[in-house]
Every structure is written in C-alpha cells, then in structure tokens.
Design an enzyme around this catalytic site. Structure first.
Site, PDB file in Angstrom:
ATOM      1  N   HIS A  12       0.796  -1.461   0.516  1.00 22.56           N
ATOM      2  CA  HIS A  12      -0.113  -0.129   0.079  1.00 22.56           C
ATOM      3  C   HIS A  12       1.172   1.439   0.089  1.00 22.56           C
ATOM      4  CE1 HIS A  12      -3.809  -2.154   1.869  1.00 22.56           C
ATOM      5  NE2 HIS A  12      -3.523  -2.285   0.451  1.00 22.56           N
ATOM      6  N   CYS A  55       2.694  14.563 -15.024  1.00 26.64           N
ATOM      7  CA  CYS A  55       3.473  15.925 -15.190  1.00 26.64           C
ATOM      8  C   CYS A  55       3.084  16.546 -17.602  1.00 26.64           C
ATOM      9  CB  CYS A  55       4.203  16.070 -15.808  1.00 26.64           C
ATOM     10  SG  CYS A  55       4.529  18.284 -15.045  1.00 26.64           S
ATOM     11  N   SER A 108      -7.361  -6.863  10.485  1.00 28.89           N
ATOM     12  CA  SER A 108      -8.989  -6.799   9.957  1.00 28.89           C
ATOM     13  C   SER A 108      -9.352  -7.331   9.022  1.00 28.89           C
ATOM     14  CB  SER A 108      -9.828  -5.685   9.252  1.00 28.89           C
ATOM     15  OG  SER A 108      -9.426  -4.802   8.711  1.00 28.89           O
ATOM     16  N   ALA A 159       0.353  -8.100  19.116  1.00 33.50           N
ATOM     17  CA  ALA A 159       1.267  -8.751  18.450  1.00 33.50           C
ATOM     18  C   ALA A 159       2.614  -8.683  19.440  1.00 33.50           C
ATOM     19  CB  ALA A 159       1.615  -8.212  17.137  1.00 33.50           C
TER      20      ALA A 159
HETATM   21  P1  NAD Z   1      -6.830  -2.435  10.189  1.00 28.63           P
HETATM   22  O1  NAD Z   1      -6.998  -1.250  11.002  1.00 28.63           O
HETATM   23  O2  NAD Z   1      -8.212  -2.837   9.230  1.00 28.63           O
HETATM   24  O3  NAD Z   1      -7.326  -3.472  11.480  1.00 28.63           O
HETATM   25  C1  NAD Z   1      -6.511  -3.277  12.182  1.00 28.63           C
HETATM   26  C2  NAD Z   1      -6.068  -5.245  12.921  1.00 28.63           C
HETATM   27  O4  NAD Z   1      -4.854  -5.308  14.227  1.00 28.63           O
HETATM   28  C3  NAD Z   1      -7.704  -5.186  13.323  1.00 28.63           C
HETATM   29  O5  NAD Z   1      -8.131  -6.475  13.147  1.00 28.63           O
HETATM   30  C4  NAD Z   1      -7.401  -4.656  15.247  1.00 28.63           C
HETATM   31  O6  NAD Z   1      -7.860  -6.223  15.911  1.00 28.63           O
HETATM   32  C5  NAD Z   1      -6.305  -5.607  14.957  1.00 28.63           C
HETATM   33  N1  NAD Z   1      -5.398  -5.305  15.828  1.00 28.63           N
HETATM   34  C6  NAD Z   1      -5.134  -4.206  16.482  1.00 28.63           C
HETATM   35  N2  NAD Z   1      -4.104  -4.317  18.186  1.00 28.63           N
HETATM   36  C7  NAD Z   1      -3.350  -5.027  18.216  1.00 28.63           C
HETATM   37  C8  NAD Z   1      -2.027  -6.000  18.468  1.00 28.63           C
HETATM   38  N3  NAD Z   1      -1.686  -5.168  18.984  1.00 28.63           N
HETATM   39  N4  NAD Z   1      -1.958  -6.830  17.909  1.00 28.63           N
HETATM   40  C9  NAD Z   1      -2.030  -7.231  16.889  1.00 28.63           C
HETATM   41  N5  NAD Z   1      -3.215  -7.155  16.363  1.00 28.63           N
HETATM   42  C10 NAD Z   1      -3.860  -6.010  16.635  1.00 28.63           C
HETATM   43  O7  NAD Z   1      -5.872  -2.340   9.439  1.00 28.63           O
HETATM   44  P2  NAD Z   1      -5.531  -2.733   8.072  1.00 28.63           P
HETATM   45  O8  NAD Z   1      -6.590  -4.696   7.677  1.00 28.63           O
HETATM   46  O9  NAD Z   1      -3.884  -3.110   8.230  1.00 28.63           O
HETATM   47  O10 NAD Z   1      -6.146  -2.487   6.939  1.00 28.63           O
HETATM   48  C11 NAD Z   1      -6.253  -1.163   6.687  1.00 28.63           C
HETATM   49  C12 NAD Z   1      -5.828  -0.112   6.149  1.00 28.63           C
HETATM   50  O11 NAD Z   1      -4.935   1.055   6.351  1.00 28.63           O
HETATM   51  C13 NAD Z   1      -4.405  -1.114   5.427  1.00 28.63           C
HETATM   52  O12 NAD Z   1      -4.644  -0.798   3.856  1.00 28.63           O
HETATM   53  C14 NAD Z   1      -3.125   0.181   5.817  1.00 28.63           C
HETATM   54  O13 NAD Z   1      -2.657   0.444   4.454  1.00 28.63           O
HETATM   55  C15 NAD Z   1      -3.312   1.203   6.543  1.00 28.63           C
HETATM   56  N6  NAD Z   1      -3.146   1.810   7.808  1.00 28.63           N
HETATM   57  C16 NAD Z   1      -1.597   0.927   8.422  1.00 28.63           C
HETATM   58  C17 NAD Z   1      -1.350   1.669   8.822  1.00 28.63           C
HETATM   59  C18 NAD Z   1       0.235   2.273   9.124  1.00 28.63           C
HETATM   60  O14 NAD Z   1       1.287   2.128   8.574  1.00 28.63           O
HETATM   61  N7  NAD Z   1       0.802   1.527  10.297  1.00 28.63           N
HETATM   62  C19 NAD Z   1      -1.654   2.294   9.784  1.00 28.63           C
HETATM   63  C20 NAD Z   1      -3.089   2.744   9.593  1.00 28.63           C
HETATM   64  C21 NAD Z   1      -3.587   2.265   8.187  1.00 28.63           C
END
Ligand code: NAD
Length: 256
Positions: A130, A142, A203, A245
């Site tokens: 992503h 451009c 998620s 995690a």
């Molecule tokens: P999501 O935000 O949809 O889901 C996050 C998941 O992480 C949930 O299922 C939740 O239960 C779980 N979670 C929360 N705390 C946790 C922990 N301590 N240990 C393990 N799991 C935990 O995230 P996604 O599935 O990555 O999809 C969302 C989109 O948003 C992605 O495309 C991503 O690129 C983007 N995003 C990225 C970041 C980043 O780079 N850190 C942050 C926010 C969103």
C-alpha cells in the site's frame, strides 16, 4: 481444518503454531496496521478518532477526497506522518526481523502498512502493498517537459508546482486505486508457494491484500493468525491466536 481458536497465552496453542512455523521452509508474514498499534501508530479505525471522527474514511483516503479538499487530506496525512516518524519498532517487528536473520532466505514480510517500522527493525526486501506514507508524489502525470520537479513545490499545503499547479500527494494507495503491480504479483507468488503464512494485525477488510491468506491456505500452507479480535479472514486460519502482536510474536518466533 482449523486446529484451534485460542487464547495466545495457552501454551498448547502457541506450541502448535510454533511447530507449523518451524517445519516451514518458506514463511510469509502478512502484516497490517495492528502490528504497529503497540508502537503508537493508530490502526485505520483509530486514526479516525478525535478531530477526524466527523469525516468519512473515503473522504480522507481517496483521490476524489483529495481533489475536493486537498488541504484537509494533506493535514490528516501530515499528522500521521509525524506519528510514524516519532514511532519506534516494537517487539513484534523485531521478532520478525530476528527470525529472518536467524533463518536466512526463509521469511519474507509482506505488509499493508505504510509506515517503515519493519524496515527500521531490520527486515529486508519488505513487500509494500500500500505504498509509503513518508514519500511524496505528484497527483497528476505532468504534461510539461521537463516535468514538474519537487523543487518547484512551495510551502503551501499541499505543495503545488509553481508552473502547472500540480499537487503533491502522499505516496500511499488510496481507496479505489490499484496496488503497485510488482508488489502484488510478488506477494501472490510468495503466498501461493509458502509452507506457512503468519498473519498479524489485519482486519482482513481491505482487498486484494486480504485474499493472500486464503490463497496460501488453498495452496496447502499453514496459516497462523495473530489478532486480539476476530478478523474477516479467520476462516483461512489453521491456527488462530487471540493476542496482541508484541506479546505473542516474540514467544511464537523465539525458539522457532
Ligand atoms: P485495520 O486498521 O483495518 O485493522 C487493524 C487490525 O489490527 C484489527 O483487526 C485489530 O483487531 C488488530 N489489532 C489491533 N491491535 C493489535 C495488536 N496489538 N496486535 C495485533 N493486532 C492488533 O488494518 P489493516 O487490516 O492493515 O487495513 C487497514 C488499511 O489501513 C491498510 O491498507 C493499511 O495500509 C492502512 N493503515 C496503515 C497503518 C500503518 O502503516 N501503520 C496504520 C493505519 C492504517
């Protein structure tokens, strides 16, 4: 057949998942925002709290939203970029990098994350599905020759090319956009050939990344999911470990 849905702190569940990883000659770690949550980087849902809770995600993370309200979207990303720069890799990022170093050529990280914490923890050749939140790119191709240069961009929010007005945007994949083709192809190839996939902190709601776990499972791999909550791809799991995690990965990977 799923072997278990378990509290990650239950030794038997952890042992079974660890054995699956230990037997694998090729492991893919598919990470999502949850792996960086304990580094203080909000998950997608949590990034839409506070000041930003009144906005629809599609208005903040889409090309249409950016074209309609460039300053609002730029400011949201500026705040998130600051958070990423301040954050440090946690025990989960480090456990993956250390496993990779102990077993050269065995583990590849495929991430949906736009932060750089896997890389800073020491993981090599991370497949980024992503994009990279710390990179800028131009919104439009451009038409000028030579093309817009970053140096043309001024202090405006977002910066804009002084010649053609082109806007700078964050180098992430927004809703409705295609994933970088080489990253997606590499991820699909790795998923279809691995012996085990470790899915951490996603998620499973964002496609096509979410499909990688099912792809690995259909190809015969063990699929270990680590998440404190249910995800939309739990059906793909052979081992479901309910836990955070940074607590689970060091235990899961330490002796493997
Ligand atoms: P999501 O935000 O949809 O889901 C996050 C998941 O992480 C949930 O299922 C939740 O239960 C779980 N979670 C929360 N705390 C946790 C922990 N301590 N240990 C393990 N799991 C935990 O995230 P996604 O599935 O990555 O999809 C969302 C989109 O948003 C992605 O495309 C991503 O690129 C983007 N995003 C990225 C970041 C980043 O780079 N850190 C942050 C926010 C969103």
């Amino acid at each position: 057949m799923r072997s278990s849905t378990s509290d990650a702190h239950a030794p038997a569940a952890l042992d079974a998942a660890r054995a699956a990883l230990r037997q694998a000659r090729s492991v893919v770690a598919l990470s999502g925002a949850g792996i960086s949550a304990e580094s203080g980087i909000p998950t997608f849902r949590d990034a839409l709290t506070g000041l930003w809770s009144r906005f629809d995600p599609a208005d903040l993370a889409s090309e249409e939203g950016f074209r309609a309200h460039p300053q609002r979207v730029w400011d949201w990303y500026a705040e998130r970029r600051e958070g990423v720069r301040r954050a440090e890799p946690n025990a989960a990022h480090r456990a993956l990098a250390e496993f990779e170093q102990r077993h050269p050529g065995t583990l590849r990280v495929v991430t949906q994350n736009v932060d750089d914490l896997h890389q800073r923890a020491g993981s090599r050749d991370v497949v980024r599905l992503h994009g990279d939140i710390l990179q800028d790119r131009w919104l439009d191709a451009c038409p000028r020759r030579p093309a817009c240069r970053a140096a043309d961009a001024g202090p405006a929010r977002p910066p804009r090319c002084a010649h053609c007005g082109n806007l700078v945007r964050p180098g992430v994949v927004w809703f409705g956009e295609r994933l970088p083709e080489s990253a997606l192809t590499t991820a699909q190839r790795l998923a279809s050939r691995c012996d085990a996939m470790l899915v951490v902190g996603t998620s499973g709601a964002v496609w096509p990344a979410a499909g990688l776990a099912g792809l690995a499972r259909r190809a015969g791999a063990s699929v270990v999911i680590v998440n404190p909550a249910a995800s939309e791809i739990d059906d793909a799991a052979t081992h479901l470990l309910r836990g955070a995690a940074a607590a689970v990965l060091p235990q899961l990977l330490a002796a493997a």
